[in-house]
Design an enzyme around this catalytic site. Structure first.
Site, PDB file in Angstrom:
ATOM      1  CG  HIS A 190       2.448  -3.289  12.249  1.00  0.00           C
ATOM      2  ND1 HIS A 190       1.616  -3.177  11.166  1.00  0.00           N
ATOM      3  CD2 HIS A 190       3.021  -2.073  12.417  1.00  0.00           C
ATOM      4  CE1 HIS A 190       1.688  -1.945  10.695  1.00  0.00           C
ATOM      5  NE2 HIS A 190       2.532  -1.248  11.435  1.00  0.00           N
ATOM      6  CB  CYS A 226       0.301   0.145  13.317  1.00  0.00           C
ATOM      7  SG  CYS A 226       0.629   1.385  12.054  1.00  0.00           S
ATOM      8  CG  ASN A 275       2.933   0.244   7.963  1.00  0.00           C
ATOM      9  OD1 ASN A 275       1.800  -0.146   8.250  1.00  0.00           O
ATOM     10  ND2 ASN A 275       3.730   0.843   8.832  1.00  0.00           N
TER      11      ASN A 275
HETATM   12  N1  COA Z   1      14.245   8.238   0.380  1.00  0.00           N
HETATM   13  C1  COA Z   1      15.524   8.620   0.486  1.00  0.00           C
HETATM   14  N2  COA Z   1      16.038   9.134   1.631  1.00  0.00           N
HETATM   15  C2  COA Z   1      15.196   9.250   2.679  1.00  0.00           C
HETATM   16  C3  COA Z   1      13.843   8.881   2.613  1.00  0.00           C
HETATM   17  C4  COA Z   1      13.372   8.354   1.387  1.00  0.00           C
HETATM   18  N3  COA Z   1      12.096   7.942   1.223  1.00  0.00           N
HETATM   19  N4  COA Z   1      13.268   9.119   3.809  1.00  0.00           N
HETATM   20  C5  COA Z   1      14.212   9.614   4.598  1.00  0.00           C
HETATM   21  N5  COA Z   1      15.384   9.713   3.923  1.00  0.00           N
HETATM   22  C6  COA Z   1      16.679  10.191   4.390  1.00  0.00           C
HETATM   23  C7  COA Z   1      16.579  11.035   5.634  1.00  0.00           C
HETATM   24  O1  COA Z   1      16.286  12.378   5.308  1.00  0.00           O
HETATM   25  C8  COA Z   1      17.937  10.874   6.241  1.00  0.00           C
HETATM   26  O2  COA Z   1      18.835  11.735   5.619  1.00  0.00           O
HETATM   27  P1  COA Z   1      19.992  12.462   6.483  1.00  0.00           P
HETATM   28  O3  COA Z   1      20.830  11.355   7.018  1.00  0.00           O
HETATM   29  O4  COA Z   1      20.650  13.315   5.460  1.00  0.00           O
HETATM   30  O5  COA Z   1      19.262  13.211   7.558  1.00  0.00           O
HETATM   31  C9  COA Z   1      18.324   9.439   5.868  1.00  0.00           C
HETATM   32  O6  COA Z   1      17.477   9.078   4.769  1.00  0.00           O
HETATM   33  C10 COA Z   1      18.119   8.458   6.984  1.00  0.00           C
HETATM   34  O7  COA Z   1      16.852   8.717   7.578  1.00  0.00           O
HETATM   35  P2  COA Z   1      16.330   7.897   8.798  1.00  0.00           P
HETATM   36  O8  COA Z   1      14.997   8.424   9.214  1.00  0.00           O
HETATM   37  O9  COA Z   1      17.385   7.764   9.843  1.00  0.00           O
HETATM   38  O10 COA Z   1      16.136   6.461   8.108  1.00  0.00           O
HETATM   39  P3  COA Z   1      15.804   5.115   8.791  1.00  0.00           P
HETATM   40  O11 COA Z   1      16.815   4.138   8.435  1.00  0.00           O
HETATM   41  O12 COA Z   1      15.429   5.273  10.225  1.00  0.00           O
HETATM   42  O13 COA Z   1      14.466   4.696   7.998  1.00  0.00           O
HETATM   43  C11 COA Z   1      12.098   4.681   8.431  1.00  0.00           C
HETATM   44  C12 COA Z   1      13.303   5.516   8.072  1.00  0.00           C
HETATM   45  C13 COA Z   1      10.857   5.546   8.552  1.00  0.00           C
HETATM   46  C14 COA Z   1      11.905   3.644   7.335  1.00  0.00           C
HETATM   47  C15 COA Z   1      12.391   3.977   9.757  1.00  0.00           C
HETATM   48  O14 COA Z   1      12.842   4.909  10.692  1.00  0.00           O
HETATM   49  C16 COA Z   1      11.212   3.252  10.360  1.00  0.00           C
HETATM   50  O15 COA Z   1      10.718   2.301   9.804  1.00  0.00           O
HETATM   51  N6  COA Z   1      10.777   3.697  11.563  1.00  0.00           N
HETATM   52  C17 COA Z   1       9.746   3.054  12.338  1.00  0.00           C
HETATM   53  C18 COA Z   1       8.423   3.002  11.682  1.00  0.00           C
HETATM   54  C19 COA Z   1       7.433   2.366  12.614  1.00  0.00           C
HETATM   55  O16 COA Z   1       7.700   1.350  13.210  1.00  0.00           O
HETATM   56  N7  COA Z   1       6.298   2.979  12.795  1.00  0.00           N
HETATM   57  C20 COA Z   1       5.335   2.517  13.724  1.00  0.00           C
HETATM   58  C21 COA Z   1       4.335   1.663  13.123  1.00  0.00           C
HETATM   59  S1  COA Z   1       3.623   2.337  11.697  1.00  0.00           S
END
Ligand code: COA
Length: 345
Positions: free
Chosen positions: A253, A111, A283
């Site tokens: 990004h 990214c 993204n």
């Molecule tokens: N739909 C519904 N629920 C989902 C889901 C989806 N698509 N994906 C994950 N969940 C669930 C998880 O299983 C978790 O359930 P649990 O609490 O029962 O374990 C809950 O939602 C929360 O998951 P979590 O991973 O803590 O969510 P989050 O708020 O951190 O959001 C991302 C997830 C990936 C959107 C977020 O962590 C993120 O953007 N991370 C950084 C990405 C990034 O910067 N990458 C680098 C550049 S690409």
């Protein structure tokens, strides 16, 4: 006045097909509400079968040249999803755009690839290696995503953006003023495709599903993304001699709207100075910053010369930022058909 590289052309290419959150919720255990509130994404684009990263890169690269009214003498293609493992995709893209035998190579920094490419391009110009490098960020991310994995399938999309640079002065619109790059290989497992490389070739189809596809530990990466982009942005602000309140355009990004807001909040960049298009395209990894630039420029939302900060973070872990003056360009957008009908193809 110091010499630097100046953005003089801006191009974009998005596949026609839109995939909405509702469509994904029809086949995955997710919902429009979850995706919107956790990521800020409403829809993303996806290529039709048979369209490659190179196709999108040709269309976006040609669009940037048209926007500038000039040719390139070097091609840097930032991508996570090259057409083939070997050779690099950039030489074929340069040829198909009609640039002949120009030097061309891929930049592999996930990214952060576009920001890495911009910094390298500026260094090539100021070192006298080339005069007009074309930096393309292009991805068919859907080719490495497991469509049944809700952790990643809701986030990533396909697309390409490109800029043409030329030699110029730091006082000009489009001039790169300051740069910062970094990496931390201790986090290399956090965003990865585990198999298919030399460490784990998985010959004869021996790789299990979770080793074949892109995986991301979103929760672990989240905090790193905020910290690294904030620190790196501060570094370029300091180098450029700008206070955060002087920044008129912040383009991060497009990883996650919450991450982008946290970085801008930490920096103290006002709401009206934050630009991006994550809601519309998701993204798009290496393509995300040039696509956001093209979208913002197409709407005429920023005056040329405005102090601007670009910042990115992703797999590697790798990150980087650029301080620049907003360019004086009219972006051009081509659809992917352009790649198949252009003269050199
Ligand atoms: N739909 C519904 N629920 C989902 C889901 C989806 N698509 N994906 C994950 N969940 C669930 C998880 O299983 C978790 O359930 P649990 O609490 O029962 O374990 C809950 O939602 C929360 O998951 P979590 O991973 O803590 O969510 P989050 O708020 O951190 O959001 C991302 C997830 C990936 C959107 C977020 O962590 C993120 O953007 N991370 C950084 C990405 C990034 O910067 N990458 C680098 C550049 S690409």
């Amino acid at each position: 006045m110091t010499a630097t590289a100046v953005i003089c052309g801006l191009g974009a290419c998005l596949p026609q097909r839109t995939v909405t959150n509702e469509e994904l919720a029809g086949r995955l255990d997710t919902s429009d509400d979850w995706i919107r509130t956790r990521t800020g994404i409403a829809r993303r684009r996806m290529v039709e079968p048979g369209t490659s990263t190179g196709d999108l890169a040709v269309a976006a690269g040609a669009a940037a040249l048209e926007s500038a009214g000039a040719d390139a003498d070097f091609v840097l293609l930032a991508t996570t999803t090259p057409d083939r493992l070997c050779p690099g995709t950039a030489p074929e893209v340069g040829y198909r755009i009609g640039l002949g035998e120009v030097p061309a190579l891929d930049v592999s920094a996930v990214c952060s690839g576009f920001v890495y490419g911009l910094v390298l391009a500026r260094a090539l110009v100021t070192a006298g290696v080339c005069r007009r490098p074309l930096v393309i960020g292009a991805e068919v991310y859907t080719s490495i995503i497991d469509p049944s994995d809700r952790n990643t399938a809701v986030i990533f999309g396909d697309g390409a953006g490109a800029v043409l640079l030329r030699e110029g002065l730091v006082s000009e619109p489009g001039a790169i003023r300051a740069t910062d790059l970094g990496s931390d290989g201790r986090g290399s497992d956090m965003i990865a495709i585990a198999g298919g490389g030399s460490r784990e070739p998985g010959r004869d189809g021996a790789l299990p599903r979770d080793r074949r596809y892109f995986q991301m530990d979103g929760r672990m990466v989240y905090g790193q993304a905020v910290r690294r982009m904030t620190d790196s942005s501060r570094t370029v602000l300091e180098q450029a001699g700008w206070t955060p309140s002087a920044v008129g355009a912040f383009v991060g990004h497009q990883a996650n709207q919450r991450i982008l807001d946290a970085v801008a909040d930490h920096l103290g960049v006002g709401d009206r100075c934050r630009f991006g298009n994550i809601a519309e395209v998701g993204n798009t990894a290496a393509a995300s910053i040039p696509l956001a630039l093209a979208d913002t420029a197409a709407q005429g939302r920023v005056r040329p010369g405005t102090p601007t900060v670009l910042t990115a973070f992703g797999g590697g872990l790798a990150w980087g930022s650029v301080a620049l003056n907003w360019p004086d360009v009219v972006p051009v957008q081509h659809d992917v058909e352009h790649a198949h009908t252009s003269a050199a193809s």
